[in-house]
Design a protein around this motif. Structure first.
Motif, PDB file in Angstrom:
ATOM      1  N   ARG A 293       0.850  -1.204   0.000  1.00 27.65           N
ATOM      2  CA  ARG A 293       0.000   0.000   0.000  1.00 27.65           C
ATOM      3  C   ARG A 293       0.882   1.250   0.000  1.00 27.65           C
ATOM      4  N   ALA A 294       1.996   1.190   0.775  1.00 27.29           N
ATOM      5  CA  ALA A 294       2.889   2.357   0.862  1.00 27.29           C
ATOM      6  C   ALA A 294       3.649   2.563  -0.443  1.00 27.29           C
ATOM      7  N   ARG A 295       4.014   1.468  -1.093  1.00 29.85           N
ATOM      8  CA  ARG A 295       4.836   1.564  -2.312  1.00 29.85           C
ATOM      9  C   ARG A 295       4.326   0.509  -3.299  1.00 29.85           C
ATOM     10  N   PRO A 296       3.314   0.840  -4.095  1.00 32.17           N
ATOM     11  CA  PRO A 296       2.649  -0.171  -4.926  1.00 32.17           C
ATOM     12  C   PRO A 296       3.575  -0.889  -5.900  1.00 32.17           C
ATOM     13  N   ASP A 297       4.680  -0.248  -6.323  1.00 27.11           N
ATOM     14  CA  ASP A 297       5.547  -0.920  -7.303  1.00 27.11           C
ATOM     15  C   ASP A 297       6.648  -1.740  -6.640  1.00 27.11           C
ATOM     16  N   ILE A 298       6.551  -1.980  -5.330  1.00 27.95           N
ATOM     17  CA  ILE A 298       7.642  -2.686  -4.650  1.00 27.95           C
ATOM     18  C   ILE A 298       7.708  -4.153  -5.077  1.00 27.95           C
ATOM     19  N   ALA A 299       8.934  -4.652  -5.235  1.00 29.55           N
ATOM     20  CA  ALA A 299       9.141  -6.073  -5.532  1.00 29.55           C
ATOM     21  C   ALA A 299       9.697  -6.726  -4.271  1.00 29.55           C
ATOM     22  N   LEU A 300       9.194  -7.913  -3.980  1.00 27.93           N
ATOM     23  CA  LEU A 300       9.595  -8.587  -2.735  1.00 27.93           C
ATOM     24  C   LEU A 300      10.453  -9.796  -3.024  1.00 27.93           C
ATOM     25  N   SER A 301      11.455  -9.994  -2.185  1.00 27.13           N
ATOM     26  CA  SER A 301      12.218 -11.239  -2.251  1.00 27.13           C
ATOM     27  C   SER A 301      12.270 -11.829  -0.851  1.00 27.13           C
ATOM     28  N   SER A 302      12.602 -13.128  -0.774  1.00 27.35           N
ATOM     29  CA  SER A 302      12.530 -13.781   0.525  1.00 27.35           C
ATOM     30  C   SER A 302      13.519 -14.947   0.608  1.00 27.35           C
ATOM     31  N   ASP A 303      13.623 -15.519   1.807  1.00 30.73           N
ATOM     32  CA  ASP A 303      14.400 -16.752   2.036  1.00 30.73           C
ATOM     33  C   ASP A 303      13.447 -17.824   2.525  1.00 30.73           C
ATOM     34  N   PHE A 304      13.705 -19.053   2.094  1.00 30.66           N
ATOM     35  CA  PHE A 304      12.882 -20.194   2.529  1.00 30.66           C
ATOM     36  C   PHE A 304      13.766 -21.355   2.955  1.00 30.66           C
ATOM     37  N   ILE A 305      13.317 -22.055   3.976  1.00 29.56           N
ATOM     38  CA  ILE A 305      13.963 -23.313   4.366  1.00 29.56           C
ATOM     39  C   ILE A 305      12.908 -24.401   4.237  1.00 29.56           C
ATOM     40  N   VAL A 306      13.221 -25.461   3.497  1.00 29.46           N
ATOM     41  CA  VAL A 306      12.279 -26.593   3.438  1.00 29.46           C
ATOM     42  C   VAL A 306      12.872 -27.767   4.212  1.00 29.46           C
ATOM     43  N   GLY A 307      11.979 -28.611   4.746  1.00 29.49           N
ATOM     44  CA  GLY A 307      12.433 -29.795   5.467  1.00 29.49           C
ATOM     45  C   GLY A 307      12.949 -29.479   6.855  1.00 29.49           C
ATOM     46  N   PHE A 308      12.455 -28.378   7.450  1.00 35.86           N
ATOM     47  CA  PHE A 308      12.809 -28.098   8.851  1.00 35.86           C
ATOM     48  C   PHE A 308      12.274 -29.258   9.703  1.00 35.86           C
ATOM     49  N   PRO A 309      12.984 -29.621  10.795  1.00 31.92           N
ATOM     50  CA  PRO A 309      12.516 -30.763  11.601  1.00 31.92           C
ATOM     51  C   PRO A 309      11.024 -30.656  11.936  1.00 31.92           C
ATOM     52  N   GLY A 310      10.294 -31.721  11.665  1.00 35.08           N
ATOM     53  CA  GLY A 310       8.863 -31.754  11.984  1.00 35.08           C
ATOM     54  C   GLY A 310       7.987 -31.217  10.861  1.00 35.08           C
ATOM     55  N   GLU A 311       8.550 -30.674   9.773  1.00 37.02           N
ATOM     56  CA  GLU A 311       7.729 -30.102   8.682  1.00 37.02           C
ATOM     57  C   GLU A 311       6.954 -31.234   7.992  1.00 37.02           C
ATOM     58  N   THR A 312       5.644 -31.113   7.972  1.00 39.00           N
ATOM     59  CA  THR A 312       4.790 -32.136   7.336  1.00 39.00           C
ATOM     60  C   THR A 312       4.472 -31.711   5.899  1.00 39.00           C
ATOM     61  N   PHE A 328       6.862 -13.468  -5.515  1.00 38.75           N
ATOM     62  CA  PHE A 328       8.185 -12.893  -5.235  1.00 38.75           C
ATOM     63  C   PHE A 328       8.951 -12.676  -6.541  1.00 38.75           C
ATOM     64  N   SER A 329       9.749 -11.608  -6.559  1.00 35.95           N
ATOM     65  CA  SER A 329      10.519 -11.320  -7.780  1.00 35.95           C
ATOM     66  C   SER A 329      11.808 -12.130  -7.797  1.00 35.95           C
ATOM     67  N   GLN A 330      12.195 -12.623  -6.629  1.00 38.90           N
ATOM     68  CA  GLN A 330      13.498 -13.289  -6.513  1.00 38.90           C
ATOM     69  C   GLN A 330      13.564 -13.894  -5.117  1.00 38.90           C
ATOM     70  N   SER A 331      14.092 -15.101  -4.983  1.00 38.95           N
ATOM     71  CA  SER A 331      14.163 -15.671  -3.632  1.00 38.95           C
ATOM     72  C   SER A 331      15.318 -16.639  -3.506  1.00 38.95           C
ATOM     73  N   TYR A 332      15.655 -16.943  -2.265  1.00 42.02           N
ATOM     74  CA  TYR A 332      16.685 -17.932  -1.960  1.00 42.02           C
ATOM     75  C   TYR A 332      16.012 -19.049  -1.188  1.00 42.02           C
ATOM     76  N   SER A 333      16.269 -20.282  -1.586  1.00 43.52           N
ATOM     77  CA  SER A 333      15.629 -21.394  -0.883  1.00 43.52           C
ATOM     78  C   SER A 333      16.637 -22.515  -0.671  1.00 43.52           C
ATOM     79  N   PHE A 334      16.545 -23.135   0.489  1.00 47.08           N
ATOM     80  CA  PHE A 334      17.520 -24.142   0.888  1.00 47.08           C
ATOM     81  C   PHE A 334      16.811 -25.286   1.585  1.00 47.08           C
ATOM     82  N   LYS A 335      17.492 -26.435   1.564  1.00 47.22           N
ATOM     83  CA  LYS A 335      17.036 -27.558   2.397  1.00 47.22           C
ATOM     84  C   LYS A 335      17.562 -27.298   3.801  1.00 47.22           C
TER      85      LYS A 335
END
Ligand code: SF4
Length: 446
Positions: A293-312, A328-335
């Motif tokens: 809402r503050a910046r409508p043209d903003i692009a978001l990126s993020s980090d993700f971890i998959v397979g964290f202990p207990g993740e179903t 997301f426009s760009q992200s980093y993801s890891f096991k």
């Protein structure tokens, strides 16, 4: 002149620290070496985030052992592996002369002098944060057009998968005046863009010139007044510290680029709680809505971890749903992989490797599709690009859009170091091809 070779692993904070180490050692006679075999001093500035980080450093040290026997080079291990392993490094790799943590590398000249004089080994893994920033050189060497500046270090959040609170220590913010002084120097030396760095940069709480504690938002408003500074960014942020004031700054400051890296790690509340992230999925979605809402043209990126202990399977499906919803426009993801000494490493319900592999593949396919979609949506648009360096072809220049996409342009070499308006002509997997347009042409908002 003696020669120095620094090998840098990991994040932008290590890139920044390596540059400071080179500046620190220049007055005592060290210039840059092209390779390790030319060097009198080799520094491995290490990172502990990836799996088996310490083992990789020990392998590298094994390779350097013969070189040291041949050339007599001094070897130093700096950074987070140095902090985490301490004197274990010297026990396992006696060819190492110096072990220095990320908060004490300003003492390198003293440690080098001690070893040169008396031989033996030197170890310094203390946390004298205040002293470090005072002791670092003020920096008068030329700067690139896009420069990094450390505003904050350390972390008090203790996510259960992460070693940073143990290797970088607790949160510490430099003072506003110290940061402003460094920013002005960087701009005077050619920087047009500054990225403020910190493990939790939006948790910034620095001493202001009025004696009050200033937030990151207040610091950004102050830096935006520096003449010649066209672009500001900050990374990495924690959702818990996205204050109203900081979100408003995204709407107010044209210098603040429309790109925000905001790690979420998982789309499941159960997993976020087990990670000790201190926020829920709904909190994250609310922040995204408010930032947009503050910046409508903003692009978001993020980090993700998959397979964290207990993740179903259901938890993972919630992560996929969050990614689909936010975009997301760009992200980093890891096991997920265990970091010794962290609580999650001892958790009983570890997820099997083949399950982690399959989840990572599925997530990365979606993130890549979103990135491609975002890049394609930029085709034909007019944007301002900061040209940072020459390309491989004659006359070519490489730069970045406001959204951090890498671009290349023919016949743009004269604009290196500056911002120029371009049209996105073609989208390739790792770079956008752009052409220069007249300065008066209107930028099309994303
Ligand atoms: S917020 Fe969590 S992931 Fe980020 S540095 Fe701190 S402990 Fe690590």
């Amino acid at each position: 002149m003696k020669k120095l070779f620094i090998k840098t692993y990991g994040c932008q904070m290590n890139v920044y620290d390596s540059a400071r180490m080179a500046e620190l050692l220049a007055p005592i006679g060290y210039g840059a070496a092209d390779t390790t075999s030319d060097a009198d001093l080799i520094i491995l500035n290490t990172c502990h985030i990836r799996e088996k980080a310490a083992e990789k450093i020990y392998s590298e040290l094994g390779r350097l052992k013969q070189l040291k026997e041949d050339t007599g080079a001094m070897i130093a291990v700096a950074g987070c592996v140095a902090q985490a392993e301490g004197d274990e490094i010297i026990a396992r790799a006696p060819q190492v002369d110096i072990v220095v943590g990320p908060q004490s590398y300003h003492r390198l000249p003293e440690l080098i002098a001690r070893i040169s004089r008396a031989g033996g080994h030197a170890l310094d893994t203390n946390f004298p944060m205040l002293e470090k920033f005072d002791a670092l050189p003020k920096g008068d060497s030329p700067s690139g057009a896009a420069a990094f500046l450390t505003a904050q270090e350390g972390c008090d959040k203790f996510c259960t998968f992460c070693v940073v609170p143990y290797t970088r220590g607790s949160e510490y913010s430099r003072s506003v005046l110290q940061i402003e002084d460094e920013a002005r120097r960087l701009v005077a030396r050619g920087a047009r863009e500054l990225t403020l760095l910190g493990q939790n940069v939006n948790a910034y709480r620095g001493l202001g010139p009025d004696g009050e504690t200033w937030s990151l938002a207040r610091l950004l408003y102050r830096l935006a007044e520096i003449s010649g500074l066209a672009r500001l960014r900050y990374t990495t942020s924690h959702p818990r510290d996205m204050s109203d004031e900081l979100i408003a700054a995204h709407g107010d400051l044209s210098q603040l680029m429309p790109n925000l890296h905001l790690p979420v790690q998982s789309g499941s509340d159960g997993v976020l709680a087990a990670m000790n992230r201190g926020h829920t999925v709904a909190d994250y979605r609310r922040i995204v809505d408010r930032v947009r809402r503050a910046r409508p043209d903003i692009a978001l990126s993020s980090d993700f971890i998959v397979g964290f202990p207990g993740e179903t399977d259901q938890d993972f499906a919630q992560t996929m749903a969050l990614v689909r919803d936010v975009g997301f426009s760009q992200s980093y993801s890891f096991k997920y992989s265990k970091r010794p000494g962290t609580p999650a490493a001892a958790a009983r319900k570890q997820v099997a490797e083949p399950v982690k592999d399959a989840r990572l593949q599925e997530l990365q396919a979606l993130l890549l599709a979103q990135r491609n979609e975002f890049d394609q949506s930029c085709a034909g648009r007019v944007m301002d690009v900061l040209f940072e360096r020459p390309g491989r072809k004659k006359g070519q220049a490489i730069g970045r859009t406001p959204y951090l996409q890498s671009v290349h342009a023919e016949n743009a070499a004269p604009f290196i170091g500056d911002i120029h308006r371009v049209r996105i002509d073609a989208v390739f997997p790792n770079s956008l091809k752009v052409s220069l347009v007249a300065a008066g042409e209107k930028v099309l908002a994303h």
